[in-house]
Design an enzyme around this catalytic site. Structure first.
Site, PDB file in Angstrom:
ATOM      1  N   GLN A 119       0.829  -1.201   0.000  1.00 10.24           N
ATOM      2  CA  GLN A 119       0.000   0.000   0.000  1.00 10.24           C
ATOM      3  C   GLN A 119       0.865   1.253   0.000  1.00 10.24           C
ATOM      4  OE1 GLN A 119      -3.460  -0.594   2.964  1.00 10.24           O
ATOM      5  NE2 GLN A 119      -2.011  -2.211   3.516  1.00 10.24           N
ATOM      6  N   ASN A 120       2.165   1.082   0.100  1.00 16.61           N
ATOM      7  CA  ASN A 120       3.088   2.209   0.195  1.00 16.61           C
ATOM      8  C   ASN A 120       3.495   2.695  -1.193  1.00 16.61           C
ATOM      9  OD1 ASN A 120       2.981   1.842   2.978  1.00 16.61           O
ATOM     10  ND2 ASN A 120       4.730   0.448   2.952  1.00 16.61           N
ATOM     11  N   HIS A 137      -1.527   1.275  -4.496  1.00 23.68           N
ATOM     12  CA  HIS A 137      -1.767   2.721  -4.458  1.00 23.68           C
ATOM     13  C   HIS A 137      -0.805   3.492  -5.347  1.00 23.68           C
ATOM     14  CE1 HIS A 137      -3.699   2.087  -0.232  1.00 23.68           C
ATOM     15  NE2 HIS A 137      -4.554   1.860  -1.211  1.00 23.68           N
ATOM     16  N   CYS A 145      -0.198   7.061 -17.502  1.00 27.42           N
ATOM     17  CA  CYS A 145      -1.103   7.661 -18.494  1.00 27.42           C
ATOM     18  C   CYS A 145      -2.536   7.274 -18.169  1.00 27.42           C
ATOM     19  CB  CYS A 145      -0.725   7.184 -19.897  1.00 27.42           C
ATOM     20  SG  CYS A 145      -1.889   7.726 -21.180  1.00 27.42           S
ATOM     21  N   CYS A 148      -3.912   5.090 -21.781  1.00 32.40           N
ATOM     22  CA  CYS A 148      -3.554   3.686 -22.021  1.00 32.40           C
ATOM     23  C   CYS A 148      -3.111   2.960 -20.762  1.00 32.40           C
ATOM     24  CB  CYS A 148      -2.470   3.590 -23.082  1.00 32.40           C
ATOM     25  SG  CYS A 148      -0.882   4.327 -22.613  1.00 32.40           S
ATOM     26  N   CYS A 169       0.355   7.015 -26.531  1.00 36.62           N
ATOM     27  CA  CYS A 169      -1.010   7.228 -27.037  1.00 36.62           C
ATOM     28  C   CYS A 169      -1.418   8.692 -27.067  1.00 36.62           C
ATOM     29  CB  CYS A 169      -2.007   6.431 -26.196  1.00 36.62           C
ATOM     30  SG  CYS A 169      -2.340   7.145 -24.562  1.00 36.62           S
ATOM     31  N   THR A 207       0.417  -3.191   8.507  1.00 39.22           N
ATOM     32  CA  THR A 207      -0.840  -2.667   7.972  1.00 39.22           C
ATOM     33  C   THR A 207      -1.916  -2.700   9.041  1.00 39.22           C
ATOM     34  OG1 THR A 207      -2.539  -2.918   6.263  1.00 39.22           O
ATOM     35  CG2 THR A 207      -1.475  -4.936   7.017  1.00 39.22           C
ATOM     36  N   SER A 208      -2.705  -1.643   9.097  1.00 40.10           N
ATOM     37  CA  SER A 208      -3.777  -1.558  10.088  1.00 40.10           C
ATOM     38  C   SER A 208      -5.004  -2.357   9.672  1.00 40.10           C
ATOM     39  CB  SER A 208      -4.176  -0.096  10.303  1.00 40.10           C
ATOM     40  OG  SER A 208      -4.735   0.438   9.108  1.00 40.10           O
ATOM     41  N   PRO A 233       3.744  -3.713  15.476  1.00 43.03           N
ATOM     42  CA  PRO A 233       3.943  -3.352  16.891  1.00 43.03           C
ATOM     43  C   PRO A 233       2.643  -3.254  17.674  1.00 43.03           C
ATOM     44  CG  PRO A 233       5.147  -1.866  15.425  1.00 43.03           C
ATOM     45  CD  PRO A 233       4.208  -2.660  14.574  1.00 43.03           C
TER      46      PRO A 233
END
Length: 268
Positions: A119-120, A137, A145, A148, A169, A207-208, A233
């Site tokens: 996700q980073n 993400h 682009c 395309c 394109c 990750t939460s 943690p």
């Protein structure tokens, strides 16, 4: 430095057993891994959005209406003192991959990690040497682009005319990072779904489990019988459904896990 007591030793051994017994292990990585490299989170204590406020929820719509204006503002924001865009850019530019990133790379080289879904957007996985990587993400160091869908590194790409145009394109090019209001690129999202459906073991690293659609991936995997190993943690919304919860920094715990996965140390 984390203390390796009997409880943690037992959890690491169980996690190693689950990985070694799996056919297809996938890692889902969140902001916690980047925080260990000195990149501030978006939310929570010390978060960029906590400090400056969240971005506009219609950011992608604004880009689509006026891409030239968006690019002019973005380039200005990257140079303006006290701007959250500049602060995050400087933090990411200075950051280096940490031991957790390199541990995931080694798991891949050992043939024990088939894919990393991150996700980073900080590009640290690529810099560490990750290959089988899905950036759900996007990536701050890349461009995309909107015509395309082709992606390319931002470094070396001329931004002389705004908005920049795709050499393939002629479509408008945007930053590769996914904005508020922007759909996840369909090909990336589909690949993530496929990995969640295929895996029989998933590592949940920093990750939460609270940001969709990524938060759905471990639930999908669990529904299909996959083992879940959490490295964090803090307890999260996913802790209760995990087979093993390794509590501590991923930059310390993942190398300890990899030690138990190397051929000379394997017990199963």
């Amino acid at each position: 430095m984390i203390k390796l007591n009997d409880e943690l030793h037992g959890k690491l051994e169980l996690a190693a057993k689950l990985v070694l017994g799996a056919r297809h292990t996938v890692a889902l990585v969140g902001a916690g891994l980047s925080v260990e490299s000195g990149i501030p989170p978006f939310r929570g204590p010390g978060g960029i959005w906590t400090k400056y406020g969240e971005p506009r929820m219609l950011a992608y719509r604004e880009f689509a209406i006026d891409p030239r204006g968006w690019w002019e503002n973005r380039l200005r924001d990257e140079e303006e003192e006290g701007n959250p865009v500049r602060e995050m850019k400087l933090a990411a530019d200075r950051a280096e991959p940490n031991a957790g990133h390199f541990a995931l790379v080694e798991m891949g080289r050992l043939g024990l990690l088939k894919c990393t879904v991150t996700q980073n957007v900080d590009n640290l996985h690529r810099r560490a040497g990750s290959h089988d990587l899905l950036e759900i993400h996007g990536n701050r160091a890349w461009l995309r682009c909107i015509g395309c869908g082709n992606r390319r590194p931002r470094e070396g790409f001329p931004l002389l005319g705004l908005p920049p145009r795709c050499p393939d394109c002629g479509g408008v090019i945007k930053a590769d990072t996914v904005m508020f209001g922007e759909p996840i690129p369909p090909a990336v999202l589909q690949a993530c779904w496929e990995q969640a459906e295929r895996c029989d073991c998933m590592l949940l690293v920093g990750t939460s489990g609270s940001v969709n659609p990524a938060a759905r991936l471990p639930l999908m995997a669990r529904e299909r019988g996959a083992a879940l190993i959490e490295v964090n943690p803090h307890s999260t919304s996913l802790t209760a459904i995990c087979d093993v919860a390794l509590n501590g920094p991923s930059g310390e715990l993942l190398p300890l896990l990899v030690e138990r996965l190397r051929p000379g140390r394997r017990t199963v």
